[in-house]
Design a protein around this motif. Structure first.
Motif, PDB file in Angstrom:
ATOM      1  N   UNK A  57       0.822  -1.204   0.000  1.00 39.71           N
ATOM      2  CA  UNK A  57       0.000   0.000   0.000  1.00 39.71           C
ATOM      3  C   UNK A  57       0.860   1.260   0.000  1.00 39.71           C
ATOM      4  N   UNK A  58       1.922   1.270   0.793  1.00 40.94           N
ATOM      5  CA  UNK A  58       2.806   2.439   0.845  1.00 40.94           C
ATOM      6  C   UNK A  58       3.493   2.649  -0.511  1.00 40.94           C
ATOM      7  N   UNK A  59       3.915   1.549  -1.146  1.00 41.06           N
ATOM      8  CA  UNK A  59       4.587   1.666  -2.444  1.00 41.06           C
ATOM      9  C   UNK A  59       3.644   2.239  -3.500  1.00 41.06           C
ATOM     10  N   UNK A  60       2.406   1.752  -3.545  1.00 45.06           N
ATOM     11  CA  UNK A  60       1.442   2.266  -4.519  1.00 45.06           C
ATOM     12  C   UNK A  60       1.132   3.727  -4.225  1.00 45.06           C
ATOM     13  N   UNK A  61       0.990   4.065  -2.931  1.00 43.52           N
ATOM     14  CA  UNK A  61       0.721   5.460  -2.564  1.00 43.52           C
ATOM     15  C   UNK A  61       1.873   6.368  -2.977  1.00 43.52           C
ATOM     16  N   UNK A  62       3.106   5.883  -2.818  1.00 42.48           N
ATOM     17  CA  UNK A  62       4.275   6.696  -3.165  1.00 42.48           C
ATOM     18  C   UNK A  62       4.382   6.904  -4.673  1.00 42.48           C
ATOM     19  N   UNK A  63       4.104   5.836  -5.449  1.00 35.51           N
ATOM     20  CA  UNK A  63       4.232   5.952  -6.900  1.00 35.51           C
ATOM     21  C   UNK A  63       3.023   6.679  -7.500  1.00 35.51           C
ATOM     22  N   UNK A  64       1.855   6.499  -6.888  1.00 38.01           N
ATOM     23  CA  UNK A  64       0.654   7.142  -7.419  1.00 38.01           C
ATOM     24  C   UNK A  64       0.711   8.646  -7.366  1.00 38.01           C
ATOM     25  N   UNK A  70       4.117   6.284   7.252  1.00 39.38           N
ATOM     26  CA  UNK A  70       4.655   6.169   5.897  1.00 39.38           C
ATOM     27  C   UNK A  70       4.032   7.207   4.971  1.00 39.38           C
ATOM     28  N   UNK A  71       2.718   7.460   5.138  1.00 37.41           N
ATOM     29  CA  UNK A  71       2.079   8.475   4.300  1.00 37.41           C
ATOM     30  C   UNK A  71       2.664   9.850   4.521  1.00 37.41           C
ATOM     31  N   UNK A  72       2.937  10.206   5.788  1.00 35.60           N
ATOM     32  CA  UNK A  72       3.539  11.512   6.075  1.00 35.60           C
ATOM     33  C   UNK A  72       4.938  11.612   5.481  1.00 35.60           C
ATOM     34  N   UNK A  73       5.687  10.528   5.577  1.00 36.60           N
ATOM     35  CA  UNK A  73       7.051  10.545   5.011  1.00 36.60           C
ATOM     36  C   UNK A  73       6.995  10.728   3.500  1.00 36.60           C
ATOM     37  N   UNK A  74       6.113   9.997   2.829  1.00 32.90           N
ATOM     38  CA  UNK A  74       6.017  10.089   1.370  1.00 32.90           C
ATOM     39  C   UNK A  74       5.593  11.493   0.947  1.00 32.90           C
ATOM     40  N   UNK A  75       4.586  12.049   1.629  1.00 36.90           N
ATOM     41  CA  UNK A  75       4.141  13.412   1.289  1.00 36.90           C
ATOM     42  C   UNK A  75       5.234  14.422   1.568  1.00 36.90           C
ATOM     43  N   UNK A  76       5.957  14.262   2.646  1.00 35.45           N
ATOM     44  CA  UNK A  76       7.052  15.178   2.959  1.00 35.45           C
ATOM     45  C   UNK A  76       8.159  15.114   1.943  1.00 35.45           C
ATOM     46  N   UNK A  77       8.446  13.927   1.392  1.00 36.55           N
ATOM     47  CA  UNK A  77       9.491  13.791   0.379  1.00 36.55           C
ATOM     48  C   UNK A  77       9.046  14.362  -0.962  1.00 36.55           C
ATOM     49  N   UNK A  78       7.732  14.305  -1.237  1.00 36.29           N
ATOM     50  CA  UNK A  78       7.265  14.748  -2.535  1.00 36.29           C
ATOM     51  C   UNK A  78       7.043  16.255  -2.587  1.00 36.29           C
ATOM     52  N   UNK A  79       6.716  16.871  -1.484  1.00 36.87           N
ATOM     53  CA  UNK A  79       6.455  18.310  -1.478  1.00 36.87           C
ATOM     54  C   UNK A  79       7.002  18.896  -0.193  1.00 36.87           C
ATOM     55  N   UNK A 117      -4.389  20.336   5.427  1.00 38.86           N
ATOM     56  CA  UNK A 117      -5.525  19.421   5.305  1.00 38.86           C
ATOM     57  C   UNK A 117      -5.101  18.039   4.877  1.00 38.86           C
ATOM     58  N   UNK A 118      -4.150  17.964   3.922  1.00 40.81           N
ATOM     59  CA  UNK A 118      -3.664  16.662   3.468  1.00 40.81           C
ATOM     60  C   UNK A 118      -2.931  15.941   4.582  1.00 40.81           C
ATOM     61  N   UNK A 119      -2.129  16.657   5.334  1.00 41.82           N
ATOM     62  CA  UNK A 119      -1.404  16.058   6.454  1.00 41.82           C
ATOM     63  C   UNK A 119      -2.392  15.494   7.490  1.00 41.82           C
ATOM     64  N   UNK A 120      -3.479  16.232   7.750  1.00 44.74           N
ATOM     65  CA  UNK A 120      -4.467  15.770   8.721  1.00 44.74           C
ATOM     66  C   UNK A 120      -5.179  14.513   8.236  1.00 44.74           C
ATOM     67  N   UNK A 121      -5.475  14.489   6.927  1.00 50.85           N
ATOM     68  CA  UNK A 121      -6.129  13.304   6.375  1.00 50.85           C
ATOM     69  C   UNK A 121      -5.233  12.084   6.470  1.00 50.85           C
ATOM     70  N   UNK A 122      -3.936  12.278   6.194  1.00 49.59           N
ATOM     71  CA  UNK A 122      -2.994  11.147   6.267  1.00 49.59           C
ATOM     72  C   UNK A 122      -2.905  10.602   7.689  1.00 49.59           C
TER      73      UNK A 122
END
Length: 396
Positions: free
Chosen positions: A104-111, A147-156, A162-167
């Motif tokens: 799931x983390x891999x798909x979220x990171x690539x998506x 993992x979601x917070x790490x991926x979002x932090x690396x991408x932007x 709001x996105x951080x809260x949802x994650x």
């Protein structure tokens, strides 16, 4: 004098093959298979729709990986979690959960988009379905959110609040809602199974009560009927008047026995000590035994105690007539120190009635319910003695 003890037997047989619901069948609620299929279809649709759309619009290594990863993830979750009745019944498959979360983390990171947050939410919910302990839900929520917070932090560098809260919130809520829902379903199923088991035990207990009462009722009555029939047959040729009298008494005993059986089956009959003492005198006299019956003049007992002592007199006198080979018997009721004692003795030489006797077993159970004790064995002066002692103020 040795105490009489009885070992209880199981009243409700254990369910064998095909004789009752197994644990998963009992847990499974009506229509649960249809709900699981629908849930799997919805998860598959919401996961695969964006993946297939992205693949159709742009065929790139990333879209191919996302589509293949989503298909694998949906199949894994449906096979290992959704379609199973109790995913954690045989333990928590940590390896499978690790693979599910990693995929799931891999798909979220690539998506590359908040729209793929659903796959982290489903992964966390899959971890929450394992209710053997709360650890899978906690670890699943923490892993997916972290993992979601790490991926979002690396991408932007500057992710929206709001996105951080949802994650943070969505995987956590999904994990604990799945855990609570599954735990509730398991509790409801266990309550249904317990209720069914209590119903089976109640039925078995009622059958045991009827069998015990019928044994106690018919044992003495049939013994008296047999004795009077034999006496009438012997008198028929020599003393027709006495024979007719005995046959009339036999008819009365048979009618009373029929009435007692009907009342016992209906659950209404409670024997009376005074009546049983009179019946005991009649039975012993019909059997040709001399008898001595001694009771306090002002004896007044609670209904429950009176009933158990009445059963004691009936069982003891019936055993004297059937087994003792005695010439005399005695029935004594005494009170002392807030306790009442009923004793039936004889001078017989017949075989002793041991703990296997169903009559003494039923009587012992009644006595124990009132906090009393039962003694049955050879009397010091010879013969046999049955003695029951009960607190005079006890009620069942």
């Amino acid at each position: 004098m040795p105490a009489f003890t009885v070992r209880k037997r199981a009243t409700a047989p254990a369910a064998g093959p095909g004789q009752g619901p197994t644990a998963p069948e009992a847990w499974q609620l009506p229509g649960s298979l249809a709900r699981k299929v629908i849930l799997s279809a919805l998860i598959g649709y919401f996961l695969l729709a964006p993946a297939v759309t992205g693949l159709i619009q742009h065929v790139t290594p990333a879209t191919v990986f996302v589509t293949a990863g989503t298909v694998a993830f949906a199949g894994l979750v449906g096979w290992r979690v959704v379609l199973r009745d109790r995913p954690g019944l045989g333990g928590v498959p940590w390896a499978w959960l690790a693979v599910t979360v990693a995929l799931a983390v891999a798909v979220f990171a690539v998506g590359r988009g908040p729209g793929w947050l659903i796959i982290l939410t489903v992964a966390a919910a899959a971890c929450g379905r394992f209710t053997a302990s709360v650890r899978p839900a906690v670890l699943g929520a923490a892993s997916c959110s972290g993992a979601g917070l790490i991926v979002i932090g690396m991408q932007a560098r500057a992710a929206e609040a709001g996105t951080m809260a949802l994650v943070i919130l969505m995987p956590s809520m999904a994990a604990f809602l799945a855990y609570a829902s599954t735990k509730r379903n398991e509790t409801l199923a266990e309550l249904r199974q317990t209720r069914a088991e209590l119903a089976r035990v109640a039925v078995a207990g009622e059958r045991l009560r009827i069998a015990r009462d019928l044994h106690d009722l018919l044992g003495q009555s049939l013994s008296l009927i047999t004795l009077k029939a034999e006496l009438s047959r012997r008198m028929l040729d020599t003393d027709t008047t006495s024979a007719a009298r005995e046959m009339a008494e036999l008819e009365a005993v048979a009618r009373q026995s029929l009435s007692d059986v009907r009342e016992a089956v209906a659950g209404y009959r409670q024997p009376d000590l005074v009546a049983e003492l009179g019946a005991a005198r009649q039975l012993l006299a019909a059997a040709g035994l001399s008898c001595q019956i001694s009771t306090p003049a002002d004896l007044s007992l609670p209904a429950g105690v009176d009933t158990v002592l009445a059963w004691t007199v009936r069982e003891g006198v019936t055993n004297v007539v059937r087994h003792a080979r005695a010439t005399c018997a005695g029935v004594t009721v005494t009170t002392a120190d807030g306790r009442v004692t009923a004793a039936i003795t004889d001078n017989g030489t017949g075989p002793l009635v041991g703990p296997a006797g169903s009559g003494l077993a039923g009587l012992s159970e009644r006595v124990r319910q009132l906090g009393g004790n039962l003694m049955a064995g050879p009397a010091p002066a010879g013969g046999f003695r049955l003695q029951v002692t009960i607190p005079a103020g006890r009620q069942p």
